[in-house]
Design a protein around this motif. Structure first.
Motif, short mmCIF file in Angstrom:
data_model
loop_
_atom_site.label_atom_id
_atom_site.label_comp_id
_atom_site.label_asym_id
_atom_site.label_seq_id
_atom_site.Cartn_x
_atom_site.Cartn_y
_atom_site.Cartn_z
N ALA A 106 0.66 -1.68 -0.18
CA ALA A 106 -0.22 -0.17 -0.13
C ALA A 106 1.15 0.83 0.22
CB ALA A 106 -1.72 -0.17 0.79
N ASP A 107 0.58 2.10 -0.69
CA ASP A 107 1.18 3.66 -0.73
C ASP A 107 0.40 4.83 -0.49
OD1 ASP A 107 3.11 5.68 -0.42
OD2 ASP A 107 3.81 5.06 -2.97
N LEU A 108 0.85 5.94 -0.81
CA LEU A 108 -0.24 7.42 0.00
C LEU A 108 -0.45 7.38 -1.87
CD1 LEU A 108 0.51 9.24 2.48
CD2 LEU A 108 -1.38 7.71 2.25
N SER A 109 0.97 7.90 -2.57
CA SER A 109 1.23 8.10 -4.21
C SER A 109 1.94 8.64 -3.68
CB SER A 109 -0.08 9.38 -4.16
OG SER A 109 0.57 10.46 -6.00
N LEU A 110 2.83 8.74 -5.53
CA LEU A 110 3.89 9.11 -5.88
C LEU A 110 4.22 10.70 -6.08
CD1 LEU A 110 4.83 6.60 -9.76
CD2 LEU A 110 6.42 6.80 -7.32
N SER A 111 3.16 11.70 -6.06
CA SER A 111 2.87 13.11 -6.40
C SER A 111 2.72 13.28 -4.99
CB SER A 111 1.66 13.28 -6.90
OG SER A 111 1.47 14.74 -6.18
N ARG A 112 4.36 13.86 -4.43
CA ARG A 112 4.75 14.95 -2.71
C ARG A 112 3.05 15.82 -2.50
NH1 ARG A 112 9.54 18.17 -2.18
NH2 ARG A 112 10.59 15.84 -2.57
N THR A 113 2.59 16.29 -3.47
CA THR A 113 1.17 17.09 -3.04
C THR A 113 0.43 15.97 -2.94
OG1 THR A 113 1.89 18.69 -4.17
CG2 THR A 113 -0.41 18.70 -3.85
#
Length: 330
Positions: A106-113
């Protein structure tokens, strides 16, 4: 390795970023190079369009009604925007599978924003936010089509991985025994090979007429999907997506972690890049500079991509104290 980028602070060059570049001409021969064009490294996510090929070639994509938008995300490293999430879930629904059937983390996003927004909102990580969830959904499509086990499909010995390895080897014109197998960040096999063979793989991807008929049809559909839905390959505003959107799919490009970039002109030349220290931030600067020097970009395309070449060195007072600039010539 050759100097590719210098980062300045005031009057001094404070940091030098080195790497290698190999360029193939329209006949697939090496025409230009910098550094070690045969440097052996992992292709990482630049291999995703190649990895998607067996699902198209086998008929699995058609069997499950996978559309071009869904095929594009199978070739991509998406940033987990809502449209990406909906597309992955649509594929899984067609397969009769659930998010938990993906073996990646699981992850949150590649995008920092997006990561910061989700952290601030208390949104937990999800597997469908992981940039490789499209690739994994593609692998599960093959598993369902061939009635292979969907558990542990990431293992190198699993038939889906053995099939993908054979296809990647054929694209790269290497015996599969010569490809070094490692484990990618998402848990599936990753392919180590000379940089020159990565360029060969992309050359063959964009020259479907030179491939066996079914392979050629699959390659053509993959590049068409990436060109038609570039936002699925990365995300709106991301370099890969913008390169393909602005060139209207005439140039197909895909990054790979730790400083890899491969791209090619449809029915034309190909290029592969490796940044020695794995710096990802400078890849767009390097690629736009290279494509300009090679004359692969039209004037209006180069202008539309020019902002990717402007990388200021900013201090904590938000003052420009230097810049990153490309220092190579092809």
């Amino acid at each position: 390795m050759e100097k590719l980028v210098e980062i300045t602070r005031g009057a001094l060059s404070e940091k030098t970023i080195r790497g290698s570049i190999v360029v193939l001409d329209e006949q697939g021969n090496v025409s230009r190079g910098l550094g070690d064009i045969h440097f052996v490294t992992y292709m990482r996510s630049a291999a995703k369009p190649l990895q998607a090929t067996p699902a198209v070639e086998s008929g699995a994509i058609d069997a499950f009604g996978i559309n071009l938008q869904e095929l594009a995300i199978m070739c991509g490293s998406h940033i987990g925007e809502q449209e990406h999430v909906e597309t992955i879930l649509s594929i899984l629904h067609k397969l009769g599978l659930q998010e938990q059937d993906l073996t990646l983390g699981a992850d949150l996003s590649l995008s920092r924003t997006l990561r910061e927004q989700r952290l601030a909102a208390g949104i937990p990580p999800r597997k469908v936010y992981n940039n490789c969830s499209g690739k994994h959904a593609c692998m599960l499509t093959l598993c369902r089509f061939y009635n292979w086990p969907t558990a542990a499909y990431q293992a190198p010995q699993h038939p889906v991985q053995q099939l993908i390895l054979s296809v990647v080897a054929e694209y790269a014109q290497l015996p599969k025994e010569k490809i070094i197998i490692g484990v990618d960040g998402c848990g599936v096999p990753v392919f180590g090979m000379p940089l020159s063979h990565m360029a060969k793989a992309y050359y063959h991807l964009v020259h479907p007429q030179n491939l066996p008929e079914q392979r050629g049809q699959a390659a053509s559909r993959i590049t068409r999907a990436m060109g038609a839905f570039p936002e699925m390959v990365a995300g709106r505003g991301c370099f890969c997506s913008e390169l393909m959107r602005i060139t209207q799919g005439r140039i197909i490009g895909k990054l790979g972690s730790d400083g890899i970039y491969c791209c090619a002109v449809i029915n034309g030349p190909a290029i592969a890049v490796k940044v020695e220290d794995g710096n990802m931030d400078v890849l767009p600067l390097i690629m736009v500079t290279a494509l300009r020097q090679l004359g692969w970009l039209k004037d209006e395309e180069a202008a539309a991509l020019a902002h990717f070449t402007k990388m200021d060195n900013i201090n904590c007072q938000n003052e420009k104290v230097g810049e990153a600039k490309a220092v190579f010539s092809l």
